[in-house]
Scaffold this active site. Structure first.
Site, PDB file in Angstrom:
ATOM      1  N   GLU A 355      12.604  -7.279  -2.541  1.00  0.00           N
ATOM      2  CA  GLU A 355      11.967  -7.084  -3.942  1.00  0.00           C
ATOM      3  C   GLU A 355      10.493  -6.954  -4.044  1.00  0.00           C
ATOM      4  O   GLU A 355       9.857  -6.695  -4.762  1.00  0.00           O
ATOM      5  CB  GLU A 355      12.362  -8.177  -4.685  1.00  0.00           C
ATOM      6  CG  GLU A 355      12.138  -9.374  -4.492  1.00  0.00           C
ATOM      7  CD  GLU A 355      13.175 -10.245  -3.450  1.00  0.00           C
ATOM      8  OE1 GLU A 355      12.778 -11.325  -3.098  1.00  0.00           O
ATOM      9  OE2 GLU A 355      13.921  -9.445  -2.939  1.00  0.00           O
ATOM     10  N   ASP A 397     -16.420  20.003   9.870  1.00  0.00           N
ATOM     11  CA  ASP A 397     -17.580  21.014  10.006  1.00  0.00           C
ATOM     12  C   ASP A 397     -18.775  20.401  10.842  1.00  0.00           C
ATOM     13  O   ASP A 397     -18.676  19.211  11.268  1.00  0.00           O
ATOM     14  CB  ASP A 397     -17.962  21.564   8.778  1.00  0.00           C
ATOM     15  CG  ASP A 397     -18.696  20.574   7.757  1.00  0.00           C
ATOM     16  OD1 ASP A 397     -18.530  19.326   8.344  1.00  0.00           O
ATOM     17  OD2 ASP A 397     -19.021  20.746   6.866  1.00  0.00           O
ATOM     18  N   ASP A 672     -14.283  25.338   2.740  1.00  0.00           N
ATOM     19  CA  ASP A 672     -13.418  24.063   3.245  1.00  0.00           C
ATOM     20  C   ASP A 672     -12.418  23.745   2.232  1.00  0.00           C
ATOM     21  O   ASP A 672     -11.602  22.939   2.611  1.00  0.00           O
ATOM     22  CB  ASP A 672     -14.280  22.701   3.520  1.00  0.00           C
ATOM     23  CG  ASP A 672     -15.579  23.010   4.335  1.00  0.00           C
ATOM     24  OD1 ASP A 672     -15.395  23.756   5.434  1.00  0.00           O
ATOM     25  OD2 ASP A 672     -16.546  22.413   4.328  1.00  0.00           O
ATOM     26  N   ASN A 761      14.883 -17.761  -0.773  1.00  0.00           N
ATOM     27  CA  ASN A 761      14.260 -16.598  -1.086  1.00  0.00           C
ATOM     28  C   ASN A 761      13.239 -16.404  -1.921  1.00  0.00           C
ATOM     29  O   ASN A 761      12.152 -15.826  -1.690  1.00  0.00           O
ATOM     30  CB  ASN A 761      15.400 -15.335  -1.463  1.00  0.00           C
ATOM     31  CG  ASN A 761      14.953 -14.287  -1.017  1.00  0.00           C
ATOM     32  OD1 ASN A 761      14.719 -13.911  -0.050  1.00  0.00           O
ATOM     33  ND2 ASN A 761      15.182 -13.318  -2.162  1.00  0.00           N
ATOM     34  N   ASP A 765       9.450 -15.480  -0.899  1.00  0.00           N
ATOM     35  CA  ASP A 765       8.890 -14.312  -1.506  1.00  0.00           C
ATOM     36  C   ASP A 765       7.521 -14.861  -1.984  1.00  0.00           C
ATOM     37  O   ASP A 765       6.467 -14.037  -1.889  1.00  0.00           O
ATOM     38  CB  ASP A 765       9.634 -13.845  -2.767  1.00  0.00           C
ATOM     39  CG  ASP A 765      10.793 -13.020  -2.136  1.00  0.00           C
ATOM     40  OD1 ASP A 765      10.710 -12.532  -0.767  1.00  0.00           O
ATOM     41  OD2 ASP A 765      11.456 -12.839  -2.937  1.00  0.00           O
TER      42      ASP A 765
END
Length: 925
Positions: A355, A397, A672, A761, A765
């Site tokens: 998530e 270039d 270009d 979790n 996180d």
């Protein structure tokens, strides 16, 4: 089993594009909106057709203007009346719309659905009221943190990006009715007439008279007042690839606005020629602005970055969609409680959902853009940062990149190399009166000549007409009339590339005498100019032609039967920084290829001076004759391409991309622009022509390869930090699921409650929010970085089970040593695994962030270190806190912690040892 899982979850088959959660994809039009959009199109069409029919006097009267343009006061009043010259869809989103878009991604929507399902399951299980909301609140907290962090990061990023873009504003050249120097366009004006001014595009107002030349964006909807070989590319509106010619009058009937020959529209650009135009509509009132609702329905194709993110995201999502049901089935059959098994599987699904990925991506790219801005690199599109880091071929270039972009007129000589003031005089008149493509060579000519003498020369002539430059002819001409001696004749003065001017010449002049241009003399000419080229001088030929007044407009057909009078030769010295910059790019794994319109001898001379080894040179004429297979071989073999047209440059870039290269193109001219669009990452400079800046993804505030090298390194840092999160998430998730599968099969109770998994979790996180700020090991920055979803699958299967070994060791510890082997002791068991799981997840961040020994050989940035200490503190103290009972945890015995330290230390040692095996087999990135 591991091989099976890897092949299944890494497979690209069946993956769908889910780019809309990483970019703002317009929603489909509702029926009412579609009708309104169609009516807007009809209204815009009628308005443009009516304006095209007005004569000049009526047109100027309508807008309170004149051919001399608006005065400053009139322009200010018009801007206040009509508003800024910006279309609606370019305005920033409102905060609430942006907040919704920050929430609306598949991960957040999935978590929201899981939160609702978890709450309904808890209610059905008749859980206590305060506990029935716990899981839903934890999942909601994850969604809230992810959404708010992404919202804040994007708002900051957008504000910073707007500030950076303001540094590279596009401008328009307008006439102001206030007194000033006479402009030279279209025959000039008397002193004291209108003056020219450069104004930002947003400040244009109806009534402004703008001057157009090759390379300019059409700044608003305009009525053409005067035009000379004015060709405009309208592909952005019509899809037609060929440019169309514009005239001051409508010569044929037109039923649609885009067919009008005397109107030019916002969003298009000038390809060649010059023009004078009156602004008739700005902002939302332009043809493009009124159709903006329909135009924005066409969604851009996902970039390489977006495709990589989408593939990786679907690997993780598919992993979750398969493993969560397996966990539910095992627990349902072994425990017999299917509702509890469902709730546990939901918690597993939440734990497996990445998530924080959208937030990590946004934050990392935003931090990268800000860091790059400090190194004089402005990022117009955030996901271009990853493409810059992934770039392994840079096409550039020559002028201004390898050289100083400080062109000096070194010699003005006759056909055989003797100094000749007559050639300088002709070149000066040509440069003074030309109004087409802005050219550094013309600036050098005008600056070289003595000012007083030059003004006297210009006063003797009157401009009659002009044949503008284009990249097919590679020459341009002006027609002048000498006013002093009363001679009634016109003189065409042509200058351009040697071969192209020679093709239009039939005679040459030396010492006042004119001779036929024989083959032998052509060979002498090429010998003289080749010697100049070998000295690094760029040679421009000058030819003239006297003729009676034509009484008509002059065109390309008049560039014939010219007399070659000599050459002007320019020097553009190499930059001192070029050689070390090229060496740094080589060390970084970026191959440089030089693509130039200049001649090959000059290009090779410059390459030698900057220590650039030329392997093979191909010319534009050779590229023209090649089919795609031959071209693919040529672009692999050669690293210098000379005498190229814009189409040649674009073909070379596309051929490299077709062979799997990530190609950057660096350029600043109108020639270009096609290659800039074709490249994976277009790079231009703030001094470039408007269309090149518009086509580019990245703008350099200093035209230097060294600045670009700094930008490449920052791009790689950004990519590495994103990859860290993906590796941590993938390996940690796989390890946790594998541990749960083992525990579920043998334990008489759940190894961890759903609330424990969700809480673990959530804390983990939060710790990931510091990853965008982390340091990156120097060796990871030496090679281009590429997305590798298959490699991520291998990494997940290889490193995930390592944590499972120590999870199982923790099971054994709690089961046998602390006797937590019955349902009545499950809280102790679950608390022990909760702490070990949280701390091992936190440690894996530091084990996987580097291939080296963490903390000793590679130190994390202080935000990541501080976040790690905070998570460890929370994990250790939570079972002892007053909240322990609420989360169904309990205090752990003190003798648990020496065992915990031994398990974690062993985990780190084994992971480090296996990292060396992985690096030998697969490398690290």
């Amino acid at each position: 089993m591991f091989k099976f899982l890897h092949s299944f979850f890494s497979s690209a088959a069946g993956l769908r594009h889910v780019a809309r959660h990483f970019r703002r994809t317009p929603m489909p039009l509702r029926a009412g909106d579609a009708a309104a959009s169609v009516e807007a199109g009809r209204r815009a069409n009628r308005q443009m057709l009516a304006l095209a029919r007005l004569d000049d006097d009526a047109l100027f009267a309508r807008y309170g203007s004149s051919r001399a343009g608006l005065s400053e006061d009139q322009a200010r009043a018009a801007r206040e009346r009509h508003g800024a010259n910006e279309v609606d869809h370019e305005k920033p989103l409102s905060w609430h719309a942006h907040l919704w878009l920050s929430y609306r991604n598949p991960f957040n929507l999935l978590l929201t659905a899981l939160a609702v399902l978890s709450w309904l399951t808890d209610v059905r299980m008749a859980a206590p009221a305060e506990q029935s909301w716990t899981a839903a609140l934890i999942i909601g907290s994850m969604v809230l943190i992810s959404t708010v962090l992404r919202f804040v990061q994007e708002r900051r990023s957008n504000r910073a990006a707007e500030a950076l873009k303001a540094m590279v504003q596009n401008t328009a050249t307008v006439l102001r009715g206030d007194a000033g120097p006479a402009p030279r366009q279209f025959g000039g004006a008397q002193a004291g007439g209108p003056r020219q001014a450069e104004v930002p595009l947003a400040d244009l107002a109806p009534g402004d008279v703008v001057l157009l030349s090759a390379g300019d964006m059409i700044p608003a909807d305009c009525r053409i007042l005067a035009a000379k070989d004015l060709f405009v590319a309208q592909a952005a509106l019509t899809g037609e690839s060929l440019p169309v010619e514009k005239h001051a009058c409508q010569r044929t009937p037109a039923a649609a606005a885009l067919e009008l020959e005397n109107m030019a529209f916002m969003g298009t650009n000038v390809v060649s020629g010059s023009g004078l135009a009156l602004v008739v509509a700005t902002g939302a009132r332009t043809y493009f602005g009124q159709l903006a609702g329909r135009v924005t329905q066409a969604s851009r194709q996902p970039t390489q970055f977006q495709q990589g993110i989408n593939r990786v995201s679907w690997v993780l999502i598919r992993f979750m969609l398969v493993m969560a049901p397996i966990v539910m089935l095992i627990n349902g059959f072994t425990k017999g409680d299917w509702l509890e098994a469902l709730l546990f599987a939901l918690a597993i699904a939440v734990g497996l959902t990445p998530e924080m990925l959208p937030m990590i991506v946004t934050a990392t790219l935003a931090k990268g853009a800000l860091r790059m801005s400090r190194r004089k690199v402005v990022v117009k599109r955030l996901d271009a940062i990853q493409n810059l880091g992934a770039m392994n071929v840079l096409c550039t270039d020559k002028t201004g990149t390898l050289t100083q972009d400080r062109i000096v007129l070194e010699r003005h000589i006759d056909v055989y190399g003797a100094s000749c003031d007559e050639v300088l005089a002709y070149a000066y008149l040509n440069s003074y009166y030309q109004t087409g493509l802005k050219n550094l060579l013309d600036v050098a000519v005008l600056q070289h000549a003595e000012v007083e003498r030059s003004l006297e020369l210009a006063a003797k002539y009157r401009k009659v007409d002009e044949i503008p430059f284009d990249f097919a002819r590679r020459r341009m001409s002006v027609v002048v009339n000498e006013t002093e001696n009363g001679r009634d004749h016109h003189e065409l003065i042509c200058k351009g590339a040697l071969e192209e001017v020679l093709a239009a010449c039939t005679r040459l002049r030396v010492g006042g005498e004119t001779h036929p241009l024989t083959d032998a003399r052509r060979q002498d000419i090429r010998r003289v100019t080749a010697a100049l080229n070998r000295d690094g001088l760029r040679v421009i030929a000058v030819g003239v032609k006297e003729m009676p007044p034509a009484g008509r407009a002059y065109g390309v057909a008049d560039e014939s039967d010219l007399v070659l009078v000599g050459y002007i030769a320019f020097l553009d010295p190499p930059k001192e920084s070029t050689a070390p910059a090229l060496a740094a790019l080589r060390e970084s794994g970026v191959e440089v290829k030089v693509l130039t319109g200049d001649v090959e001898l000059v290009t090779q001379k410059v390459c030698r001076e900057v220590d650039f080894t030329v392997r093979k040179v191909y010319l534009g004429a050779e590229i023209e004759e090649m089919d795609e297979r031959q071209l693919a071989a040529a672009v692999r073999e050669a690293n210098v391409f000379a005498r190229l047209t814009p189409a040649h440059k674009e073909r070379i870039v596309r051929s490299l991309r077709a062979q799997g290269c990530t190609v950057g193109f660096m350029g600043d001219g109108i020639n270009d622009a096609p290659a800039l669009r074709a490249a994976d990452v277009g790079i231009s400079v703030d001094s470039a022509v408007d269309i090149s800046k518009e086509a580019a993804d990245i703008i350099l505030l200093e035209k230097s390869l060294m600045v670009l090298e700094d930008g490449i390194i920052e791009g790689r840092k950004t990519f590495c930090n994103m990859l860290k999160y993906l590796k941590m998430t993938a390996s940690s998730n796989f390890g946790n699921v594998f541990s749960v599968l083992v525990a579920s099969a043998f334990l008489p109770f759940l190894p961890m409650l759903p609330i424990h998994l969700l809480l673990q979790n959530l804390i983990y996180d939060i710790s990931q929010a510091a990853i965008p700020f982390d340091n990156v090991d120097a060796e990871l920055l030496r090679r281009p970085q590429q997305w590798d979803p298959d490699g991520l699958g291998r990494f997940m299967v290889f490193f995930g089970p390592i944590s499972s070994i120590f999870d199982i060791a923790t099971y054994a510890l709690m089961w046998y040593v602390f006797q937590a082997n019955a349902p009545e002791h499950q809280t102790l068991f679950q608390s022990g695994w909760f702490v070990e799981g949280l701390l091992s997840q936190t440690l894996v961040v530091h084990m996987i962030r580097t291939r080296k020994i963490p903390f000793l050989q590679s130190r994390p940035a202080w935000p990541l270190a501080a976040m790690t200490l905070a998570v460890v503190g929370v994990g250790l103290l939570l079972p002892f806190s007053p909240l322990a009972g609420y989360f169904q945890l309990q205090a752990l015995p003190w003798r648990y912690f020496p065992w915990l330290a031994g398990i974690l230390l062993s985990y780190c040692v084994l992971t480090q040892l296996l990292k060396t095996i992985w690096v030998r087999r697969h490398g690290w990135q």
